[in-house]
Design an enzyme around this catalytic site. Structure first.
Site, PDB file in Angstrom:
ATOM      1  N   HIS A 176      23.611 -59.837   0.964  1.00  0.00           N
ATOM      2  CA  HIS A 176      24.380 -59.081   1.957  1.00  0.00           C
ATOM      3  C   HIS A 176      25.118 -60.091   2.844  1.00  0.00           C
ATOM      4  O   HIS A 176      25.873 -60.933   2.337  1.00  0.00           O
ATOM      5  CB  HIS A 176      23.408 -58.169   2.715  1.00  0.00           C
ATOM      6  CG  HIS A 176      24.026 -57.094   3.556  1.00  0.00           C
ATOM      7  ND1 HIS A 176      25.379 -56.864   3.621  1.00  0.00           N
ATOM      8  CD2 HIS A 176      23.464 -56.176   4.400  1.00  0.00           C
ATOM      9  CE1 HIS A 176      25.615 -55.849   4.451  1.00  0.00           C
ATOM     10  NE2 HIS A 176      24.468 -55.418   4.939  1.00  0.00           N
ATOM     11  N   HIS A 206      30.461 -56.612  -5.687  1.00  0.00           N
ATOM     12  CA  HIS A 206      30.177 -55.651  -4.619  1.00  0.00           C
ATOM     13  C   HIS A 206      29.711 -54.374  -5.293  1.00  0.00           C
ATOM     14  O   HIS A 206      30.286 -53.961  -6.294  1.00  0.00           O
ATOM     15  CB  HIS A 206      31.447 -55.385  -3.800  1.00  0.00           C
ATOM     16  CG  HIS A 206      31.172 -54.625  -2.547  1.00  0.00           C
ATOM     17  ND1 HIS A 206      31.069 -53.263  -2.521  1.00  0.00           N
ATOM     18  CD2 HIS A 206      30.966 -55.063  -1.279  1.00  0.00           C
ATOM     19  CE1 HIS A 206      30.810 -52.889  -1.285  1.00  0.00           C
ATOM     20  NE2 HIS A 206      30.736 -53.948  -0.514  1.00  0.00           N
ATOM     21  N   ASP A 246      33.137 -61.957   2.229  1.00  0.00           N
ATOM     22  CA  ASP A 246      32.415 -63.183   2.596  1.00  0.00           C
ATOM     23  C   ASP A 246      33.003 -64.430   1.939  1.00  0.00           C
ATOM     24  O   ASP A 246      32.932 -65.521   2.490  1.00  0.00           O
ATOM     25  CB  ASP A 246      30.933 -63.058   2.210  1.00  0.00           C
ATOM     26  CG  ASP A 246      30.256 -61.963   3.008  1.00  0.00           C
ATOM     27  OD1 ASP A 246      30.529 -61.869   4.212  1.00  0.00           O
ATOM     28  OD2 ASP A 246      29.470 -61.187   2.419  1.00  0.00           O
TER      29      ASP A 246
HETATM   30  N1  COA Z   1      27.890 -63.564  -9.756  1.00  0.00           N
HETATM   31  C1  COA Z   1      27.656 -63.437 -11.071  1.00  0.00           C
HETATM   32  N2  COA Z   1      27.450 -62.249 -11.672  1.00  0.00           N
HETATM   33  C2  COA Z   1      27.461 -61.169 -10.895  1.00  0.00           C
HETATM   34  C3  COA Z   1      27.699 -61.228  -9.513  1.00  0.00           C
HETATM   35  C4  COA Z   1      27.911 -62.499  -8.954  1.00  0.00           C
HETATM   36  N3  COA Z   1      28.138 -62.624  -7.650  1.00  0.00           N
HETATM   37  N4  COA Z   1      27.664 -59.994  -9.002  1.00  0.00           N
HETATM   38  C5  COA Z   1      27.410 -59.164 -10.002  1.00  0.00           C
HETATM   39  N5  COA Z   1      27.304 -59.873 -11.151  1.00  0.00           N
HETATM   40  C6  COA Z   1      27.040 -59.345 -12.467  1.00  0.00           C
HETATM   41  C7  COA Z   1      25.537 -59.213 -12.710  1.00  0.00           C
HETATM   42  O1  COA Z   1      24.991 -60.386 -13.258  1.00  0.00           O
HETATM   43  C8  COA Z   1      25.497 -58.057 -13.649  1.00  0.00           C
HETATM   44  O2  COA Z   1      25.914 -58.525 -14.907  1.00  0.00           O
HETATM   45  P1  COA Z   1      25.190 -58.014 -16.248  1.00  0.00           P
HETATM   46  O3  COA Z   1      25.446 -56.525 -16.286  1.00  0.00           O
HETATM   47  O4  COA Z   1      25.867 -58.783 -17.314  1.00  0.00           O
HETATM   48  O5  COA Z   1      23.742 -58.327 -16.055  1.00  0.00           O
HETATM   49  C9  COA Z   1      26.604 -57.134 -13.139  1.00  0.00           C
HETATM   50  O6  COA Z   1      27.547 -58.005 -12.516  1.00  0.00           O
HETATM   51  C10 COA Z   1      26.120 -56.097 -12.145  1.00  0.00           C
HETATM   52  O7  COA Z   1      25.440 -56.785 -11.101  1.00  0.00           O
HETATM   53  P2  COA Z   1      24.305 -56.179 -10.191  1.00  0.00           P
HETATM   54  O8  COA Z   1      23.581 -57.294  -9.530  1.00  0.00           O
HETATM   55  O9  COA Z   1      23.497 -55.186 -10.952  1.00  0.00           O
HETATM   56  O10 COA Z   1      25.182 -55.387  -9.132  1.00  0.00           O
HETATM   57  P3  COA Z   1      24.709 -54.862  -7.739  1.00  0.00           P
HETATM   58  O11 COA Z   1      25.574 -53.721  -7.414  1.00  0.00           O
HETATM   59  O12 COA Z   1      23.250 -54.641  -7.693  1.00  0.00           O
HETATM   60  O13 COA Z   1      25.020 -56.106  -6.778  1.00  0.00           O
HETATM   61  C11 COA Z   1      25.857 -57.528  -5.229  1.00  0.00           C
HETATM   62  C12 COA Z   1      26.017 -56.182  -5.861  1.00  0.00           C
HETATM   63  C13 COA Z   1      26.809 -57.650  -4.051  1.00  0.00           C
HETATM   64  C14 COA Z   1      24.423 -57.693  -4.703  1.00  0.00           C
HETATM   65  C15 COA Z   1      26.142 -58.627  -6.259  1.00  0.00           C
HETATM   66  O14 COA Z   1      27.477 -58.526  -6.690  1.00  0.00           O
HETATM   67  C16 COA Z   1      25.845 -60.024  -5.739  1.00  0.00           C
HETATM   68  O15 COA Z   1      24.701 -60.471  -5.800  1.00  0.00           O
HETATM   69  N6  COA Z   1      26.876 -60.747  -5.208  1.00  0.00           N
HETATM   70  C17 COA Z   1      26.667 -62.053  -4.645  1.00  0.00           C
HETATM   71  C18 COA Z   1      26.199 -61.950  -3.214  1.00  0.00           C
HETATM   72  C19 COA Z   1      27.285 -61.503  -2.293  1.00  0.00           C
HETATM   73  O16 COA Z   1      28.398 -62.006  -2.328  1.00  0.00           O
HETATM   74  N7  COA Z   1      26.939 -60.577  -1.415  1.00  0.00           N
HETATM   75  C20 COA Z   1      27.863 -60.029  -0.435  1.00  0.00           C
HETATM   76  C21 COA Z   1      28.203 -58.627  -0.822  1.00  0.00           C
HETATM   77  S1  COA Z   1      29.416 -57.960   0.251  1.00  0.00           S
END
Ligand code: COA
Length: 371
Positions: free
Chosen positions: A223, A262, A314
């Site tokens: 987050h 996201h 971010d």
């Molecule tokens: N880097 C690499 N791969 C990513 C990614 C990232 N930042 N964000 C998502 N993915 C990939 C996942 O590995 C997954 O791939 P797969 O289906 O091949 O396994 C797919 O995208 C879905 O990801 P998931 O983690 O299930 O999505 P989510 O909706 O639960 O997560 C976030 C959303 C924001 C938590 C996630 O994108 C993330 O961890 N981002 C990095 C942290 C960040 O920038 N947070 C600020 C958010 S505003």
């Protein structure tokens, strides 16, 4: 045996509340805030306009805005005892933990704590909006053994916040860009921290408790903590080629890249990121140093090619704050400070129309018989 309800891990796609505050319209690509598009708001309105919009449900007339700013300024000071608490925290305390402690401690100074009516909650929100930048700046400074800094009421709300975290007054361009970042961070529908605040508020707990929980939620890397993590990555790489290599390696190891992806946008660029990307370009042009901009663009290309995912706010807020000379450990506290108004609006709405949050589970443990 009860029929199993459908399970939604991470509550993905679940609608948890009705709200008039904001909505991510992925069809029209708009972040709707009280009916307006946040991106358009960020181009012509400042943070105090958004504060008024979120708490009073309409944009302010100029006299109303002046009156509101006066109220905020009259609330800048925080009790000396809270500054004293910070002195007793170890230097290793994370700024988000210092902030969480400060907000939690403020509850004790509210002599109307059990009152949840709309006027009292609104008044409390303005008090918090006045104090949170001070808590952010001075919890950090005091824990780091620096002298506390006094707010400068001759500056605008955003310029004073900038001054308190950097120790210097911003130039007009720096003030504009910093204020814009606060607007973009101000409210964003139902992220984890807002949900946390609403869950806490739904027990009829108070605004301070809801915000304290929201700080803890926002601290996580998935987050708000992502903005700091992005900057540490960029600094560690320090060149376009090393950054590309770093991202390739992380992706190969199936690591998440901070600042990308996201839950709601996922396969689209967060429109707020685009605004901060423009701001980064402006700052790089002025300083005639384009390294960070080039590194960020290279990262964007790799993530699009390898994963088809795009930057969130971010990713670009981090290098913007770096170019503004803000200490990295304050990036997430700044995000929280900007989001305070959105959180207050959600807590007020939850209190006004409450139903306790209490979901169920799919039990995967055993059933045992006690002899
Ligand atoms: N880097 C690499 N791969 C990513 C990614 C990232 N930042 N964000 C998502 N993915 C990939 C996942 O590995 C997954 O791939 P797969 O289906 O091949 O396994 C797919 O995208 C879905 O990801 P998931 O983690 O299930 O999505 P989510 O909706 O639960 O997560 C976030 C959303 C924001 C938590 C996630 O994108 C993330 O961890 N981002 C990095 C942290 C960040 O920038 N947070 C600020 C958010 S505003």
């Amino acid at each position: 045996m009860e029929a199993k309800e459908k399970l939604f891990p991470g509550l993905d796609g679940v609608v948890a509340a009705e709200t008039k505050i904001s909505f991510l319209d992925t069809v029209q690509s708009e972040i709707v805030i009280q009916g307006y598009d946040l991106i358009k708001l960020s181009q012509s309105k400042d943070y105090l306009d958004i504060v008024h919009l979120l708490l009073e449900e309409r944009l302010p007339e100029s006299t109303e805005k002046i009156g509101m700013e006066k109220i905020l300024k009259s609330e800048y000071d925080i009790p000396a005892e809270i500054l004293e608490i910070f002195k007793h925290l170890p230097e290793s305390t994370h700024p988000m933990d210092g902030l969480r402690t400060g907000i939690s401690a403020l509850a004790g100074y509210d002599n109307n704590l059990d009152e949840r009516s709309l006027p009292v909650n609104k008044n409390r929100s303005y008090q918090l909006l006045g104090k949170v930048p001070n808590v952010v700046a001075n919890s950090y400074r005091i824990i780091q053994k620096m002298e506390p800094i006094r707010p400068n009421k001759s500056l605008s709300y955003s310029a004073n916040f900038f001054y308190m975290i950097t120790g210097r007054e911003p130039s007009p361009l720096e003030e504009k860009i910093f204020d814009r970042s606060l607007v973009l961070y101000s409210e964003h529908e139902m992220p984890n921290s807002t949900f946390t605040a609403r869950v806490i508020a739904s027990t009829q707990s108070d605004l301070y408790g809801a915000l304290t929980g929201a700080v803890a939620s926002l601290k996580g890397n998935l987050h708000g903590g992502a903005n700091e993590a992005v900057m540490y990555m960029l600094n560690e790489a320090d060149s376009v080629s090393k950054f590309e290599q770093m991202l390739e390696t992380k992706l190969f190891k199936k690591e998440k890249i901070m600042g990308f992806g996201h839950r709601v946008y996922m396969k689209k660029m967060d429109p707020r990121a685009l605004m901060m990307k423009e701001a980064l370009k402006e700052l790089c042009d002025i300083k005639e140093d384009h390294l960070l901009f080039e590194m960020c663009e290279a990262g964007e290309r790799i993530m699009e090619r390898e994963k088809g995912i795009y930057p969130n706010l971010d990713y670009y807020a981090a290098p913007v704050y770096w170019m503004l000379g803000i200490p990295i450990p304050l990036y997430t506290p700044i995000f929280f400070s900007a989001r305070t108004v959105g959180l207050c609006a959600h807590v007020i709405e939850q209190h006004a129309n409450n139903r306790l949050f209490r979901p169920r589970v799919h039990y995967t443990g055993e059933r045992r018989v006690l002899n």
